[in-house]
Scaffold this active site. Structure first.
Site, PDB file in Angstrom:
ATOM      1  N   MET A 154      -3.258   5.330   6.321  1.00 26.94           N
ATOM      2  CA  MET A 154      -2.291   6.278   5.770  1.00 26.94           C
ATOM      3  C   MET A 154      -2.511   7.684   6.322  1.00 26.94           C
ATOM      4  O   MET A 154      -1.583   8.432   6.544  1.00 26.94           O
ATOM      5  CB  MET A 154      -2.417   6.306   4.247  1.00 26.94           C
ATOM      6  CG  MET A 154      -1.506   7.290   3.550  1.00 26.94           C
ATOM      7  SD  MET A 154      -1.695   7.187   1.755  1.00 26.94           S
ATOM      8  CE  MET A 154      -0.723   8.599   1.249  1.00 26.94           C
TER       9      MET A 154
ATOM     10  N   VAL B 252      -8.724  11.817   9.104  1.00 28.99           N
ATOM     11  CA  VAL B 252      -9.490  12.989   8.675  1.00 28.99           C
ATOM     12  C   VAL B 252     -10.211  13.552   9.890  1.00 28.99           C
ATOM     13  O   VAL B 252     -10.928  12.820  10.591  1.00 28.99           O
ATOM     14  CB  VAL B 252     -10.492  12.643   7.555  1.00 28.99           C
ATOM     15  CG1 VAL B 252     -11.259  13.889   7.128  1.00 28.99           C
ATOM     16  CG2 VAL B 252      -9.760  12.043   6.356  1.00 28.99           C
TER      17      VAL B 252
ATOM     18  N   LYS C 253      -7.245  16.497   6.539  1.00 27.38           N
ATOM     19  CA  LYS C 253      -6.660  15.164   6.360  1.00 27.38           C
ATOM     20  C   LYS C 253      -5.194  15.239   6.754  1.00 27.38           C
ATOM     21  O   LYS C 253      -4.408  15.951   6.131  1.00 27.38           O
ATOM     22  CB  LYS C 253      -6.815  14.716   4.910  1.00 27.38           C
ATOM     23  CG  LYS C 253      -6.430  13.262   4.668  1.00 27.38           C
ATOM     24  CD  LYS C 253      -6.831  12.826   3.256  1.00 27.38           C
ATOM     25  CE  LYS C 253      -6.609  11.347   3.036  1.00 27.38           C
ATOM     26  NZ  LYS C 253      -7.074  10.910   1.702  1.00 27.38           N
TER      27      LYS C 253
ATOM     28  N   ASP D 220      -9.390   4.382  -7.796  1.00 25.77           N
ATOM     29  CA  ASP D 220      -9.858   3.771  -6.542  1.00 25.77           C
ATOM     30  C   ASP D 220     -11.276   4.233  -6.221  1.00 25.77           C
ATOM     31  O   ASP D 220     -11.582   4.602  -5.091  1.00 25.77           O
ATOM     32  CB  ASP D 220      -8.905   4.120  -5.395  1.00 25.77           C
ATOM     33  CG  ASP D 220      -9.111   3.216  -4.171  1.00 25.77           C
ATOM     34  OD1 ASP D 220      -9.642   2.107  -4.340  1.00 25.77           O
ATOM     35  OD2 ASP D 220      -8.745   3.624  -3.063  1.00 25.77           O
TER      36      ASP D 220
END
Length: 581
Positions: free
Chosen positions: A1, A4, A19, A111
């Site tokens: 997704m 970094v 990021k 998460d």
């Protein structure tokens, strides 16, 4: 997704972790919203065990988050290298401290896993990646789309049930288990297989894998991994306290009712003759198969049909609800602050195009706007920093430059509306930026006629101040100015110009009665030329003296003008002839 990068903040001279959202996700509003939510969630959590967020924004067609740069390793890397029991417990304490702070602010991470825990060289752990953090229902959909990592999912997350702080504590229990054993409690060939084990299987006690784990710590881990959230620790503080107690007394369990979450061995089969037992098992298996087939038939006949979820992103809440209900879905709405217009759907779960059962629930994330905020005081800040401060409060910034004698060029003078004003998010705020003092260079106007000089000064916003002086220059000529030509002064200042009256600068002295040479000397000393003529006088005392002058004494003349003098000349009268006797 996202990727970094290690980057340099040139403004503040520090390293940051940058990021960057993948370009292919930058056009997907759901991913962009999730990315925005990560920045917002983490930015609101200023804690030693949470990675700090400095800034977020858009660049070159994608989005970024600038975060605290942590020089060290991920917990996953440390686990691969091997950790002692003491090290595993200490890192877990710090993760619990971060979770406690997030939970106290109404945020559930969802998460938590070793990949999202960074440990610096001093041993301080920081939790990162709040990409799916949010208060509210689980983000697993009816169609089986799971947000999170299967090996660390709580049973309720795997089943699509509401997620609470206890779900994060389960994930931390898995994290501690892996740190102690070098492996997660449940593994499988697929995420679905692992999720099923999370729901239905009991984990092996860590001591069965790592004999150095004491019994008390075994009990703490197994309580954290209880299937029922009610049987887990009530809070991160209670979890941490149990770890402390296990460290003080490794042999005594600091928790109760461990049988709730300990593995249960299967009961021994009843003793019976071999043939009788075999016939009994056959009938039992046959009954189970009949019941299973009957249940399968009922399910096949009564299960709802799958329906393709339509896209309602960008729609207003009422419109989106009508569209989904027309397709046979129930709708659940969650509101949160966003820079999207109030009432607009910015995320949906399940996503558009997925198959979901008719009658299942579609959760809509609806913008409530940015809310009201006070205009911050940005006076004296650089334009860039002031703009960021205003945009960070949710305002739309327009910049206007103004001259200022008090504020250095490039710095903020203030805002309109003024600092402290309370406005709705998305409102326009004008940032006033200094262009510095409005100075102009004074032109040289000496020698020009008065009107021309005044026009030149007024053309550059200077104010002429006219004074006159008797001068040898022609009338109306500027003979002096103040400030001098080339000076830098503020626009709107006065410039004094001295204009000649044309009357001359010399006053003719009175030299009548003086001898010629003395009169000539005085007049030449005044810068005047002298001409003279003689005229007979009867008085011998007037001989050689000035008996008249023109111009008269006191007259104003220019230097170099001529003064005419009349000089007396005495002549002895001639003797009269004597009569002849």
């Amino acid at each position: 997704m996202a990727d970094v990068w290690c980057a340099e903040d040139t403004q503040l001279g520090r390293r940051v972790a940058l990021k960057m959202l993948h370009e292919r996700f930058a056009q997907d509003r759901e991913f962009v919203e999730r990315f925005r939510r990560e920045a917002s969630s983490a930015a609101g959590l200023q804690h030693p065990n949470v990675v700090g967020v400095f800034d977020r924004g858009e660049f070159d067609g994608t989005y970024y988050i600038a975060m605290e740069y942590v020089e060290g390793s991920s917990l996953k890397d440390l686990i691969r290298r091997g950790m002692s029991v003491e090290e595993a417990v200490e890192v877990t304490r710090q993760v619990l401290a971060a979770a406690r702070f997030a939970h106290s602010n109404g945020i559930i991470h969802r998460d938590l896993k070793p990949q999202n825990v960074l440990v610096d060289r001093d041993g301080r752990a920081r939790v990162t990646d709040f990409g799916i953090a949010r208060a509210g229902a689980s983000e697993i959909t009816q169609a089986g789309s799971v947000m999170g990592t299967a090996q660390y999912l709580s049973p309720e997350q795997a089943q699509g049930l509401p997620v609470t702080a206890a779900s994060d504590l389960y994930s931390i229990g898995v994290l501690l288990y892996e740190a102690l054993c070098g492996r997660v409690p449940f593994e499988g060939d697929s995420a679905v297989a692992v999720a099923l084990k999370q729901v239905s299987e009991q984990p092996l006690p860590p001591s069965r894998i790592n004999p150095s784990v004491p019994p008390a710590l075994d009990a703490v881990v197994l309580k954290a991994l209880a299937k029922d959230p009610a049987n887990r620790f009530a809070s991160a503080d209670e979890f941490a306290a149990a770890l402390d107690a296990a460290q003080v007394d490794p042999t005594t369990s600091p928790v109760r009712d461990t049988e709730r979450f300990a593995p249960v061995p299967p009961p021994p089969p009843p003793e019976q003759p071999y043939e009788e037992g075999r016939r009994g098992w056959r009938w039992a298996i046959l009954a189970i198969l009949v019941l299973a087939l009957a249940g399968l038939a009922v399910w096949a006949l009564t299960r709802p049909a799958d329906v393709t979820v339509p896209s309602v992103l960008g729609e207003q809440q009422n419109t989106a609800t009508q569209i989904l209900e027309a397709k046979g879905f129930d709708v659940d709405v969650e509101e949160f602050e966003s820079d999207a217009p109030p009432g607009e759907v910015v995320e949906q779960d399940p996503r558009a195009g997925e198959e979901a059962e008719e009658g299942s629930t579609v959760t809509l994330s609806v913008s409530s706007g940015l809310g009201a905020a006070k205009v911050p005081d940005v006076a004296g800040q650089t334009e860039r920093r002031a703009t960021k401060a205003l945009e960070g409060r949710g305002f739309v910034v327009e910049t206007e430059e103004q001259f200022s004698t008090e504020v250095e060029a490039g710095l903020a003078i203030g805002t309109e509306p003024k600092a402290g004003s309370k406005l709705e998010g998305g409102s326009k705020v004008t940032l006033l930026v200094s262009k510095g003092a409005n100075t102009v260079e004074v032109p040289g106007v000496v020698g020009l006629q008065q009107q021309i000089a005044e026009n030149q000064l007024e053309a550059i916003d200077l104010i002429p101040n006219v004074e006159t002086e008797n001068s040898d220059q022609p009338e109306g000529t500027v003979v002096a100015q103040d400030p001098a030509a080339g000076s830098e002064i503020e626009s709107g200042s006065q410039v004094t110009i001295l204009v000649s009256t044309g009357a001359g600068s010399v006053i003719v002295p009175d030299v009548e009665g003086l001898f010629r040479d003395g009169a000539v000397r005085i007049l030449t000393n005044h810068g005047l030329d002298v001409v003279f003529q003689e005229e007979s006088v009867a008085d011998p005392d007037d001989d050689g003296r000035v008996i008249d002058q023109a111009p008269a004494a006191g007259t104003r003349v220019r230097q170099g003008d001529t003064v005419s003098l009349v000089i007396g000349a005495f002549e002895e009268p001639s003797a009269e002839p004597q009569p002849v006797p």
